[in-house]
Design a protein around this motif. Structure first.
Motif, short mmCIF file in Angstrom:
data_model
loop_
_atom_site.label_atom_id
_atom_site.label_comp_id
_atom_site.label_asym_id
_atom_site.label_seq_id
_atom_site.Cartn_x
_atom_site.Cartn_y
_atom_site.Cartn_z
N SER A 85 1.25 -8.02 0.00
CA SER A 85 0.37 -6.94 -0.41
C SER A 85 -0.89 -6.97 0.44
O SER A 85 -0.89 -7.54 1.54
N GLN A 127 -7.12 -6.34 -2.32
CA GLN A 127 -7.53 -5.13 -3.03
C GLN A 127 -9.00 -4.80 -2.81
O GLN A 127 -9.42 -3.66 -3.02
N PRO A 168 -8.37 -3.51 1.81
CA PRO A 168 -6.95 -3.26 2.07
C PRO A 168 -6.55 -3.19 3.53
O PRO A 168 -5.40 -2.87 3.84
N LEU A 172 2.17 -2.16 -2.86
CA LEU A 172 0.83 -1.67 -3.18
C LEU A 172 0.76 -1.32 -4.66
O LEU A 172 1.69 -0.71 -5.20
N PHE A 211 -3.29 2.43 -5.05
CA PHE A 211 -3.38 2.48 -3.59
C PHE A 211 -2.25 3.30 -2.95
O PHE A 211 -2.26 3.52 -1.73
N GLU A 212 -1.29 3.75 -3.73
CA GLU A 212 -0.11 4.40 -3.16
C GLU A 212 -0.45 5.65 -2.36
O GLU A 212 0.17 5.93 -1.34
N ARG A 239 -2.74 6.04 -0.46
CA ARG A 239 -3.34 5.63 0.82
C ARG A 239 -2.36 4.80 1.65
O ARG A 239 -2.77 4.19 2.64
N ARG A 240 -1.09 4.76 1.25
CA ARG A 240 -0.13 3.87 1.91
C ARG A 240 -0.08 4.09 3.42
O ARG A 240 -0.13 3.12 4.20
N ILE A 259 -3.18 2.67 5.04
CA ILE A 259 -3.23 1.21 4.94
C ILE A 259 -2.24 0.57 5.90
O ILE A 259 -2.57 -0.37 6.63
#
Length: 323
Positions: free
Chosen positions: A35, A38, A41, A301, A305-306, A308-309, A312
């Motif tokens: 991961s 947090q 990221p 994630l 946060f998904e 922004r995958r 990231i």
């Protein structure tokens, strides 16, 4: 109400790829979650544990690519232990460490247990500790596809060592605020130093101990790659975590408030010697929204946060964790 033992230990690495190679290929631990930090990221957060990431088996690493070397010293977590099933397993690990050129001190005895003190490639201070006579918190189970011997494999976290210049304030937090009791002491390996104190919580045993070392002769540690960021202790559930938050407030210990880490909920605070403690719930666990047979293979994630995958992933160096 009491803490159930060690939940996880989080440390710092400067290189996620080399870290993955050492902890999976040499130590045989399973990467149960790949991961991101947090709080930042743009860098990895890697979680190594037993076959399914049971609470109390999890050693995690924040990647900080520009981290300098650690200057060891006071006000810090100076030792992380990993449990193995018995004394016989230590002989296996001596041979393996010699094979992989891992720096170690041989088999010695500490607090009535056989141990091997060793260092990883970034000089992380580690210890293998035998569970030969453990009667406390049960260990986990090594992954059957481990690169190391399953029979002799790592089954969880053992005692964590704290080093401080003044023991009394830390003892007060451990015993008067948290649920620890002092049960033993053993000689320091350093000449002319005070005995190291042993504190236990919950069922006790290898997975529920804090060892406290007093070193008035050391400067404050300057952390870097190979240092420990924090230690987390196990809490049964969300309701108990809220009660612990109230206890910290009553004892005038500033804290983070409850933070949702998705795989568990957490509460952070610093004890008087400035060592970062975390209280973490046992659930929901690392198998949340990920197939147990494929833990750690893909970038995981949390839902928040998904969206922004893509962003990231574009900032992370590729890290193949499928082999």
């Amino acid at each position: 109400m009491y803490l159930k033992g060690i939940h996880h230990v989080s440390a710092i690495t400067a290189n996620a790829s080399k870290n993955y190679e050492f902890y999976t290929k040499v130590l045989g631990m399973r990467l149960v979650k790949k991961s991101v930090n947090q709080d930042d990221p743009s860098v990895y957060h890697l979680f190594y544990a037993d076959e399914v990431g049971r609470p109390g088996t999890d050693l995690t690493f924040f990647e900080i690519p520009n981290a300098g070397r650690t200057h060891p010293g006071n006000n810090s977590i100076t030792g992380t232990s990993l449990r193995v099933p018995n004394n016989r397993a230590l002989a296996y690990w001596i041979n393996r460490f010699n094979q992989y050129q891992v720096e170690h001190d041989g088999i010695t005895e500490e607090n009535g247990r056989q141990v091997i003190h060793f260092r990883d490639h970034e000089h992380q201070r580690l210890t293998l500790v035998s569970d030969e006579n453990n009667q406390g918190v049960a260990g986990g189970k090594p992954w059957k596809q481990s690169h190391a011997s399953v029979e002799n494999g790592i089954i969880g976290l053992g005692p964590v060592k704290l080093t401080v210049p003044n023991a009394e304030p830390t003892i007060a937090v451990l015993t008067e605020v948290l649920s620890f009791k002092q049960v033993a002491s053993y000689p320091s390996p350093i000449k002319d130093q005070e005995d190291i104190l042993v504190f236990v919580t919950g069922e006790g045993g290898t997975g529920a101990e804090v060892h406290l070392e007093v070193r008035k002769d050391l400067p404050r540690e300057r952390p870097g790659r190979g240092s420990v960021h924090h230690v987390a202790f196990r809490v049964e559930n969300d309701e108990e975590l809220e009660k612990w938050r109230q206890i910290l407030i009553e004892n005038r210990l500033p804290n983070s408030g409850i933070v949702d880490r998705y795989y568990f909920k957490a509460l952070y605070f610093r004890e008087p010697n400035r060592i970062l403690f975390e209280l973490s719930t046992d659930g929901p666990g690392f198998a949340t929204y990920e197939d147990v047979d494929h833990l750690g293979e893909q970038l995981a994630l949390p839902p928040f946060f998904e969206d922004r995958r893509e962003e990231i992933e574009s900032k992370l160096k590729p890290l193949d964790t499928t082999n």
